[in-house]
Design an enzyme around this catalytic site. Structure first.
Site, mmCIF file in Angstrom:
data_model
loop_
_atom_site.group_PDB
_atom_site.id
_atom_site.type_symbol
_atom_site.label_atom_id
_atom_site.label_comp_id
_atom_site.label_asym_id
_atom_site.label_seq_id
_atom_site.Cartn_x
_atom_site.Cartn_y
_atom_site.Cartn_z
ATOM 1 N N HIS A 86 -27.610 82.912 -48.040
ATOM 2 C CA HIS A 86 -27.978 83.762 -46.912
ATOM 3 C C HIS A 86 -26.978 83.727 -45.754
ATOM 4 C CE1 HIS A 86 -30.585 86.349 -44.685
ATOM 5 N NE2 HIS A 86 -30.742 85.489 -43.718
ATOM 6 N N GLY A 129 -21.242 86.485 -35.074
ATOM 7 C CA GLY A 129 -20.067 85.660 -34.872
ATOM 8 C C GLY A 129 -20.355 84.176 -34.835
ATOM 9 N N PHE A 180 -21.665 86.956 -26.061
ATOM 10 C CA PHE A 180 -22.854 86.847 -26.899
ATOM 11 C C PHE A 180 -24.038 86.386 -26.062
ATOM 12 C CE2 PHE A 180 -24.580 86.392 -31.229
ATOM 13 C CZ PHE A 180 -23.861 87.397 -31.840
ATOM 14 N N GLN A 239 -37.352 80.779 -34.190
ATOM 15 C CA GLN A 239 -36.727 81.804 -33.367
ATOM 16 C C GLN A 239 -36.984 83.209 -33.896
ATOM 17 O OE1 GLN A 239 -32.238 82.347 -33.159
ATOM 18 N NE2 GLN A 239 -32.738 81.882 -31.046
ATOM 19 N N HIS A 255 -35.755 87.037 -33.590
ATOM 20 C CA HIS A 255 -34.633 87.850 -33.134
ATOM 21 C C HIS A 255 -35.234 89.119 -32.567
ATOM 22 C CE1 HIS A 255 -30.989 90.173 -33.012
ATOM 23 N NE2 HIS A 255 -30.297 89.097 -33.298
ATOM 24 N N LEU A 281 -31.561 92.872 -39.707
ATOM 25 C CA LEU A 281 -31.135 92.499 -38.375
ATOM 26 C C LEU A 281 -30.121 93.485 -37.801
ATOM 27 C CD1 LEU A 281 -30.900 89.683 -36.510
ATOM 28 C CD2 LEU A 281 -28.632 89.827 -37.436
ATOM 29 N N GLU A 333 -26.898 91.131 -32.326
ATOM 30 C CA GLU A 333 -26.818 91.004 -30.886
ATOM 31 C C GLU A 333 -25.570 91.691 -30.347
ATOM 32 O OE1 GLU A 333 -28.724 87.502 -30.009
ATOM 33 O OE2 GLU A 333 -27.173 86.787 -28.677
ATOM 34 N N ARG A 392 -32.668 84.971 -26.912
ATOM 35 C CA ARG A 392 -33.526 85.658 -27.873
ATOM 36 C C ARG A 392 -35.012 85.436 -27.620
ATOM 37 N NH1 ARG A 392 -29.832 84.272 -33.196
ATOM 38 N NH2 ARG A 392 -28.255 85.824 -32.707
ATOM 39 N N HIS A 399 -36.207 84.863 -37.345
ATOM 40 C CA HIS A 399 -34.790 84.849 -37.649
ATOM 41 C C HIS A 399 -34.273 83.484 -38.065
ATOM 42 C CE1 HIS A 399 -30.741 86.226 -37.641
ATOM 43 N NE2 HIS A 399 -30.362 85.517 -36.604
ATOM 44 N N ARG A 426 -32.207 78.398 -30.325
ATOM 45 C CA ARG A 426 -30.792 78.403 -30.664
ATOM 46 C C ARG A 426 -30.090 79.587 -30.010
ATOM 47 N NH1 ARG A 426 -27.654 81.112 -34.318
ATOM 48 N NH2 ARG A 426 -29.434 82.164 -35.260
ATOM 49 N N LEU A 456 -23.484 79.547 -37.139
ATOM 50 C CA LEU A 456 -22.386 79.547 -38.114
ATOM 51 C C LEU A 456 -21.463 78.368 -37.833
ATOM 52 C CD1 LEU A 456 -21.399 83.314 -38.554
ATOM 53 C CD2 LEU A 456 -22.664 81.857 -40.125
#
Lengths: 118, 582, 246
Positions: B47, B54, B119, B233, B235, B245, B248, B288, B356, B391, B397
């Site tokens: 996933h 990013g 972001f 969380q 989104h 999704l 963002e 978020r 999310h 988060r 990532l």
């Protein structure tokens, strides 16, 4: 896979046609070789060969080979942009332009030949 | 069978970003090690592939580690372990550069340097991106890089059913080979779980089919606690039917969130003033959790729109123009056109909050080690914790890389201190074999469909443990989950084939989902405060005196888990107020 | 509007004595459903024994490629509406061994990916203090080929892959090109030897269907033709020019 796999899809059929038209290219090449050979043998042989070319069977063969050749050239010209990627500065030349350069070259070369002949 | 040929020094469960990073670290740490990667899907299906926006790492002169750390900690509502965050931000840039050296196609500035974008929740531009397919490129780069190491052995499409734990340490796993149905034991001196989250306990989620919390459940059943599971969380911008999704980045580039009156409603929720261009940490670039909560409030006020899949609001990016949308948000446009049949150049995008990410997960320390010797974890399935109660986008990532590497290294070092395996493994494997035969493979006369239980589970979680929770809603859901756990012994199996039996896999996944559900609910019930993504209507305020603690859920047989608490590590940033748009 | 639509699904289980067969299923005909939604409806409510792969349902994981009415597609991106009134025939991707039902065996691809060295090959030292510079222009040289999701549709569209057992196929060659064209990579020569060998680019007869079915516009056919041009150039310079050692 059966040997008739190319009948299943239009794109496959088009591919096989394009491949088969290379026979037309071969046909013209052989004809050309005979033409040169007859020239070398002198005017009699040359006129005899010309007479042979006027027969309806040969005219028909030549016309269908011509059609095949056109199909061959056009499909390949259109595909040429896939293999030839040209960049000027940062911009990639669009595929259509690459193909049209081929067409232009084709027309110019044909015109030169016509000019030499007449 | 327990086969010698399957034996590994380090066994990695899960082949997403964290798992692949861990594998490379382990084999580079000592090229003599045999590193196995077992995954229920091929690595490039993991996933991680779906992440869009990013990955955050400080690289520009105007930025600093402390600023990144502060954004992360305040964004996490002070539930992050600050020592972990400090390690995270300082190791992030090198991890990202390493990935660049491995070929990740990061978007660039004209000079050739890596480009960064703003972001949500980040005060500075520090998010590296590869157009809007960052996760895809990251995963494929990592996967293709693993191919060059002969020490890495993959077990693609093998499903782990349990851990082999004996003599007080983890020594491998029992695995079902999907293509053949064979049940095998893979012995390993160290095991790293990198299986991602369990968003599939909820109905509306961006998470893929495979995200069923398998690894969390494996650890949980082996006695390892799950940490901070109440923090889920949402989104704020998912497509209603599919949960797809909309990154963002669409808001970072200047998209607006509008209610049914075309009004930028976020200005009513202490998120700053509406400006025509995006302002960092303000309005649409708020965090978020706050954006998702604002949606719920709008819904209560009747100011959302109504569609076939419930209420929604509009995300408007039309004013950015076709050129910017095509160059910076091509995937957003592609998704809208392919899956919702609308073109964001001309139409507004319907969006709603969707589950999310799970901040919680397997309890690990800063080295990726769990309390069970020989067992390590990293990525979304783990909880170090750097994400706290919420988060920040683009931290996950990076977390895969930093903590994937740390866990992989720890596991490799641990593996080298061990030689041989305990003799008890054989009977543990035998027991597991019998359990699988009885509950799944040879199960006859089941009554209830897997999908039926899954649907009921979804409803219970959405109703009881969604964006807003209360003691009553959680209790009700708890009762339903209890009932579903009993019913799950009665599932109907119709597929008795040994070859690629996806029904058995679905059934195994369902049992994991139920574990995740009980840990989320029980942790949420016990945390009588509101913090970050955990919002209790009956306890609307943060309560640092009692709850500046991580919750740890320990599995109990035939009962909901026991919740214990573990203090949050504070180093330099004492708890403060989360401020956005002011 | 019609209420139901019929799916004819290829069923095969090596455990059963009967060979492969098509089985019909009636599913609700819904405007927002893709083929994959219909398959899940069958799996969840009608027949739990149906096997297929899927995961993201957003065209990025590459799991759910199948043949729908003869064309290789991602089933998560194929609306029922576009295939109405039916029946819709669903089969596993062609030219691959079938493991079961709609699940194919793709070991060949996975092995070849390693064979072509689809990773960055450096000759320089690895200095982790800074990134390699790469301008947006240099990025655009290979970006298209890096978009491959390994969904295998191009293999299923390639008759040469079906006819020539050793052929590596479109996606793998495009991925090799992806690294060749990357300004950070030094592995071009190494990969060229592999590509010029048996199983490489010269099997390709340029049918071009691989590019037509690619859901991510990778254009593997283009990648292969560029490779051929480069391969031919390298060959001629090596043999014809005394200084032609490239």
């Amino acid at each position: 896979m059966t040997i008739f796999w190319w009948t299943r899809k239009k794109s496959y059929l088009r591919f096989i046609l394009r491949e088969l038209t290379s026979l037309a290219v071969a046909f013209f090449t052989i004809e050309m070789i005979f033409l040169f050979w007859s020239l070398k043998e002198g005017p009699d042989v040359y006129h005899e060969f010309m007479e042979f070319l006027r027969s309806p069977v040969l005219v028909f063969l030549n016309l269908s080979a011509m059609a095949g050749l056109l199909f061959h050239s056009i499909t390949w010209f259109n595909l040429s942009a896939k293999a030839i990627v040209v960049k000027i500065g940062k911009a990639r030349i669009p595929g259509k332009l690459v193909a049209s350069v081929n067409y232009i070259a084709w027309i110019i070369i044909s015109a030169v030949i016509v000019w030499i002949l007449y | 069978m327990i086969q010698k040929s399957h034996e590994c020094d380090v066994l990695i469960i899960g082949a997403g970003g964290a798992g692949l990073r861990a594998a490379i670290v382990a084999v580079e740490h000592d090229p003599g090690l045999k590193v196995g990667i077992v995954s229920k899907v091929y690595p490039m299906r993991s996933h991680t592939v779906s992440a869009e926006g990013g990955a955050a790492a400080v690289i520009k002169d105007f930025d600093s580690f402390d600023l990144h750390a502060y954004d992360t900690i305040s964004g996490g509502d002070w539930l992050c372990d600050q020592d972990a965050v400090e390690v995270f931000v300082s190791e992030a840039p090198r991890e990202m550069i390493r990935l660049e050296h491995w070929g990740c196609p990061w978007s660039r500035e004209e000079s050739g340097k890596v480009a960064v974008r703003p972001f949500g929740g980040m005060k500075n531009k520090r998010t590296w991106y590869a157009a809007d397919k960052t996760g895809f490129h990251l995963l494929h780069t990592l996967f293709q890089t693993t191919l060059k190491y002969d020490g890495i052995v993959r077990f693609d499409e093998w499903f782990v059913t349990s851990l082999l734990v004996d003599a007080g340490r983890c020594q491998g796993a029992v695995v079902l080979e999907m293509a053949t149905g064979k049940i095998e034991a893979i012995r390993a001196k160290a095991v790293v779980i990198c299986t991602g989250g369990g968003g599939k306990v909820f109905p509306y989620t961006t998470n893929a089919k495979i995200k069923t919390g398998d690894g969390m459940s494996l650890a949980y059943r082996a006695g390892v606690p799950l940490k901070d599971m109440e923090f889920v969380q949402y989104h704020p911008t998912g497509l209603p039917f599919t949960g797809i999704l909309i990154t963002e980045a669409a808001r970072a580039e200047g998209g607006f969130l509008l209610n049914k009156d075309g009004y930028r409603y976020l200005q009513d929720y202490d998120l700053g003033k509406p400006e025509p261009v995006p302002v960092l940490k303000s309005m649409e670039l708020g965090p978020r959790d706050r954006l998702s909560q604002a949606f719920m409030k709008e819904m209560e006020k009747g100011r959302t729109l109504n569609g076939n899949y419930g209420p929604y609001v509009h995300l408007d990016i039309r004013h950015l123009g076709k050129e910017i949308i095509n160059s910076r948000l091509p995937f957003v446009r592609e998704l809208c056109m392919k899956y919702e049949n609308l073109d964001p150049v001309e139409d507004m995008i319907p969006v709603r909050p969707v589950v999310h990410y799970m901040m919680g997960g397997i309890h690990t320390d800063i080295e990726g080690a769990t309390p069970l010797p020989g067992l390590f974890a990293a990525g979304e399935c783990a909880c170090v914790s750097i994400n706290g109660a919420n988060r920040l986008g683009s931290n996950s990532l990076t977390e895969l890389l930093v903590f994937g590497a740390r866990a992989g290294k720890s596991a490799a070092q641990y593996a080298k201190t061990r030689n041989g395996f305990s003799t008890g493994l054989k009977s543990i494997y035998g027991d597991e074999w019998n359990r699988l035969q009885k509950l799944y493979i040879k199960k006859k006369n089941g009554k209830i469909r897997i999908a039926e239980i899954r649907d009921r589970l979804h409803n219970a979680m959405e109703k009881g443990a969604g964006i807003y929770r209360s003691e009553q809603s959680l209790f009700e859901s708890q009762k339903i989950i209890e009932n579903l756990q009993e019913l799950s012994h009665e599932i109907r199996i119709s597929d008795y084939s040994s070859v690629f039996n996806t029904e058995i896999i679905d059934a195994l996944e369902l049992s994991c989902l139920l574990d995740i559900a009980e840990s989320v609910i029980q942790s949420a019930l016990c945390r009588k405060e509101s913090r970050g993504s955990h919002q209790r209507i009956d306890f609307p305020n943060r309560d640092d005196r009692n709850y500046l603690n991580h919750s740890l859920a320990y599995k109990r047989p035939e009962n909901f888990p026991e919740i214990r608490y573990h203090p949050v590590k504070i180093t330099r940033w004492p708890p403060g107020e989360r401020i956005y748009g002011r | 509007m019609q209420q139901q639509i019929t799916l004819e699904i290829f069923r095969y289980n090596p455990d059963d004595k009967e060979g492969p067969a098509y089985k019909k299923y009636e599913v609700p005909f819904r405007k927002d459903w893709v083929i994959l939604d219909a398959l899940n409806h069958i799996k969840d409510r009608i027949d739990g024994t149906l096997s297929f792969r899927w995961s993201c349902r957003m065209g990025i994981c590459g799991s759910c490629g199948m043949k729908v009415n003869g064309n290789p597609v991602l089933t998560c991106a194929s609306f029922l509406e576009k295939l109405a009134p039916g029946p819709i025939r669903i089969e596993p991707l062609e030219y691959f061994p079938v493991i079961r039902d709609l699940v194919i065996n793709m070991d060949d691809f996975m092995d070849n990916l390693k064979k072509v060295r689809s990773w960055i090959i450096h000759e320089k030292d690895d200095n982790l203090d800074e990134e390699y510079l790469q301008t947006p222009d240099q990025l655009s040289d290979y970006k298209q080929y890096s978009m491959c999701i390994n969904c295998m549709l191009c293999y299923s569209a390639c008759p040469v892959y079906g006819l020539e057992p050793g052929f590596m196929g479109p996606a793998v060659i495009a991925l090799a090109q992806r690294y060749n064209m990357d300004s950070r990579d030094d592995g071009n020569k190494l990969r060229m030897d592999i590509m010029n060998a048996e199983g490489g680019i010269w099997h390709c007869t340029f049918v071009g269907d691989c590019s037509a079915v690619c859901p991510k516009n990778v254009d593997p056919a283009g990648a292969i033709q560029r490779y051929k041009l480069e391969g031919a150039r390298a060959w001629w310079t090596r043999w014809l020019l005394p200084w032609g050692k490239e």
